[in-house]
Write a protein that holds these residues in place. Structure first.
Motif, PDB file in Angstrom:
ATOM      1  N   MET A 165      20.994  33.657  48.207  1.00 37.55           N
ATOM      2  CA  MET A 165      21.525  34.138  49.466  1.00 37.55           C
ATOM      3  C   MET A 165      22.928  33.580  49.665  1.00 37.55           C
ATOM      4  SD  MET A 165      19.964  33.459  53.217  1.00 37.55           S
ATOM      5  CE  MET A 165      20.769  34.050  54.652  1.00 37.55           C
ATOM      6  N   ALA A 166      23.889  34.449  49.952  1.00 35.80           N
ATOM      7  CA  ALA A 166      25.275  34.029  50.170  1.00 35.80           C
ATOM      8  C   ALA A 166      25.433  33.491  51.586  1.00 35.80           C
ATOM      9  CB  ALA A 166      26.207  35.208  49.951  1.00 35.80           C
ATOM     10  N   HIS A 167      26.096  32.354  51.687  1.00 32.71           N
ATOM     11  CA  HIS A 167      26.341  31.732  52.983  1.00 32.71           C
ATOM     12  C   HIS A 167      27.813  31.889  53.339  1.00 32.71           C
ATOM     13  CE1 HIS A 167      22.440  29.708  52.930  1.00 32.71           C
ATOM     14  NE2 HIS A 167      22.667  29.476  51.647  1.00 32.71           N
ATOM     15  N   ASP A 168      28.103  32.165  54.628  1.00 33.67           N
ATOM     16  CA  ASP A 168      29.485  32.226  55.080  1.00 33.67           C
ATOM     17  C   ASP A 168      30.090  30.829  55.143  1.00 33.67           C
ATOM     18  OD1 ASP A 168      29.434  34.985  55.323  1.00 33.67           O
ATOM     19  OD2 ASP A 168      28.807  34.920  57.415  1.00 33.67           O
ATOM     20  N   VAL A 169      29.282  29.851  55.535  1.00 26.61           N
ATOM     21  CA  VAL A 169      29.704  28.453  55.580  1.00 26.61           C
ATOM     22  C   VAL A 169      28.827  27.691  54.604  1.00 26.61           C
ATOM     23  CG1 VAL A 169      29.946  26.400  57.017  1.00 26.61           C
ATOM     24  CG2 VAL A 169      30.434  28.655  57.991  1.00 26.61           C
ATOM     25  N   MET A 170      29.489  26.904  53.748  1.00 30.34           N
ATOM     26  CA  MET A 170      28.759  26.225  52.677  1.00 30.34           C
ATOM     27  C   MET A 170      28.899  24.714  52.770  1.00 30.34           C
ATOM     28  SD  MET A 170      29.717  28.665  49.435  1.00 30.34           S
ATOM     29  CE  MET A 170      31.460  28.815  49.766  1.00 30.34           C
ATOM     30  N   THR A 171      27.910  24.028  52.260  1.00 27.17           N
ATOM     31  CA  THR A 171      27.968  22.577  52.090  1.00 27.17           C
ATOM     32  C   THR A 171      28.823  22.285  50.862  1.00 27.17           C
ATOM     33  OG1 THR A 171      26.059  22.502  50.632  1.00 27.17           O
ATOM     34  CG2 THR A 171      25.624  22.325  53.011  1.00 27.17           C
ATOM     35  N   GLU A 207      27.795  20.891  48.173  1.00 23.94           N
ATOM     36  CA  GLU A 207      26.996  21.271  47.005  1.00 23.94           C
ATOM     37  C   GLU A 207      27.088  22.775  46.752  1.00 23.94           C
ATOM     38  OE1 GLU A 207      25.863  19.347  49.531  1.00 23.94           O
ATOM     39  OE2 GLU A 207      25.583  17.442  48.513  1.00 23.94           O
ATOM     40  N   GLN A 208      26.975  23.566  47.810  1.00 22.28           N
ATOM     41  CA  GLN A 208      27.051  25.019  47.664  1.00 22.28           C
ATOM     42  C   GLN A 208      28.448  25.449  47.224  1.00 22.28           C
ATOM     43  OE1 GLN A 208      25.742  25.714  51.666  1.00 22.28           O
ATOM     44  NE2 GLN A 208      23.699  26.390  51.000  1.00 22.28           N
ATOM     45  N   ALA A 209      29.486  24.808  47.786  1.00 21.69           N
ATOM     46  CA  ALA A 209      30.857  25.124  47.393  1.00 21.69           C
ATOM     47  C   ALA A 209      31.084  24.770  45.927  1.00 21.69           C
ATOM     48  CB  ALA A 209      31.846  24.388  48.292  1.00 21.69           C
TER      49      ALA A 209
END
Length: 93
Positions: free
Chosen positions: A1-7, A9-11
């Motif tokens: 799932m794509a997030h608009d705002v990332m942590t 780790e996600q970035a």
């Protein structure tokens, strides 16, 4: 799932690098980010834009252009070249 705002780790996963690199670049202001408490947050749109502009290469070119522009401005005002440290002291970001 794509997030608009990332942590961080996600970035890191999005940019295919390590969390340490992401955090280091965020701290240095080399990567568009915001601090939320003790954690960094990254907007996907900002990271996409940063990548499209060339990532690290773009930031270094902008920084060099800004430094050169400030030096030109001071030379026009004073008629002399001034060390970049003095330029930055006179015209803080």
């Amino acid at each position: 799932m794509a997030h608009d705002v990332m942590t961080a780790e996600q970035a890191a996963e999005f940019l295919q690098t390590s969390r340490a690199t992401i955090v280091r670049k965020a701290r240095a202001g080399e990567l568009p980010a915001a601090k939320l408490g003790r954690e960094w947050r990254f907007r996907r749109a900002d990271l996409d834009r940063w990548l499209r502009r060339g990532g690290d290469r773009y930031e270094k070119l902008v920084e060099a252009a800004m430094d050169e522009e400030l030096r030109k401005r001071i030379r026009e005002d004073t008629g002399e070249w001034i060390p970049i440290e003095e330029v930055m002291a006179r015209y803080p970001a």
